[in-house]
Design a protein around this motif. Sequence first.
Motif, PDB file in Angstrom:
ATOM      1  N   GLY A 278       0.783  -1.230   0.000  1.00  0.00           N
ATOM      2  CA  GLY A 278       0.000   0.000   0.000  1.00  0.00           C
ATOM      3  C   GLY A 278       0.804   1.264   0.000  1.00  0.00           C
ATOM      4  O   GLY A 278       0.246   2.357  -0.080  1.00  0.00           O
ATOM      5  N   GLY A 279       2.131   1.166   0.107  1.00  0.00           N
ATOM      6  CA  GLY A 279       2.982   2.341   0.101  1.00  0.00           C
ATOM      7  C   GLY A 279       3.222   2.894   1.492  1.00  0.00           C
ATOM      8  O   GLY A 279       2.813   2.296   2.491  1.00  0.00           O
ATOM      9  N   PRO A 280       3.905   4.039   1.584  1.00  0.00           N
ATOM     10  CA  PRO A 280       4.296   4.921   0.468  1.00  0.00           C
ATOM     11  C   PRO A 280       5.481   4.375  -0.327  1.00  0.00           C
ATOM     12  O   PRO A 280       6.339   3.678   0.210  1.00  0.00           O
ATOM     13  N   VAL A 281       5.500   4.728  -1.607  1.00  0.00           N
ATOM     14  CA  VAL A 281       6.580   4.319  -2.495  1.00  0.00           C
ATOM     15  C   VAL A 281       6.845   5.450  -3.478  1.00  0.00           C
ATOM     16  O   VAL A 281       5.923   6.172  -3.887  1.00  0.00           O
ATOM     17  N   GLY A 282       8.112   5.623  -3.845  1.00  0.00           N
ATOM     18  CA  GLY A 282       8.496   6.685  -4.762  1.00  0.00           C
ATOM     19  C   GLY A 282       8.004   6.434  -6.178  1.00  0.00           C
ATOM     20  O   GLY A 282       7.786   5.281  -6.585  1.00  0.00           O
TER      21      GLY A 282
END
Length: 355
Positions: A278-282
Amino acid sequence: MTDHEGLVSAYASDAELDAEATVRPKRLAEFIAQHRVRDQLDLLLRGAMGRGTPPDHILLSGPPGLGKTTLANIVAAELGAGIRVTSGPAIERSGDLAAILTSLGEGDVLFIDEIHRIAKPAEELLYSAMEDFRVDVIVGKGPGATAIPLDVEPFTLVGATTRSGLLTGPMRDRFGFVAHLDFYTPAELDVLIQRSARILRVPVTEDGSAEIAGRSRGTPRIANRLLRRVRDFAEVRADGTVTLETARAALHVYDVDELGLDRLDKAVLTALVDSFRGGPVGLSTLAVAVGEQPDTVEEVCEPFLVRAGLLARTPRGRVATEAAWRHLGRTPPNGTFGAAMPSTPDLFSGGSQEV
């Protein structure tokens, strides 16, 4: 294939292209939705025609596919003027722009798509053309360079941009009329699809057109494209009529789900949920995970996913909302971003949360 068959095939292809071109409205009265912009433009054009002068320069902003190019052609048609079409990336040098400007006739419309990407020297040349209908062409180099002033016939510039924030202040200030185009509602797209179906002679039921409208992401260009693909399916695998069942089957073949998400949209959400919890992801990492360029993910996928309440941009990266987990058939973990949001977001009322 015989010569006769080849001629028939070419004629059919040309006829289809002609039919596709007629889908675009030619007059303001035919333009569906964008009622406020349409009324403001009508006042602007009628006032200018009454005075016998070209209208103020016009800036149209908004996401791709909402009708900016169509409106530029409508402006020229309403004025009874010629139109010259180009784009910001195509104007690399000020001389390119000077050649275009000096070839315009009195009262013509110059349409520059993606005007925020115009080269800086050309943009500076455009300033004097917009205000004074004059351009200064530099001849020679160094101390011997000479500026030759050239008069430009009075014209109306229609600029279109998908990223109005990238326009410089001096450029924006030179437009007398600035309008932002909003996404269409499903009801408005339904009317548009039925109009296009009549023009293309595609038999379509009310629930069939409504099904396509609901999956068109609020965008007329996508609605017309999906109508053509559903038409193909109906003609090849059904009786030629676009019904609810035919539309659903066709859109399933083309990987367009009930919210209008396509293969890439679902790949982005699936990567966020399954690979990154679910992130966060860049952005760059997410783009690598789905095998696309970061610009593609940012400019093609994210605007709709954010508007639909399925993805959020945060200072730490991209995050899948609770609605995204549920749309993919997953159970969201506790503390999922957007847990207070409704599970079925309203795509068009402006109620979705953006970060």
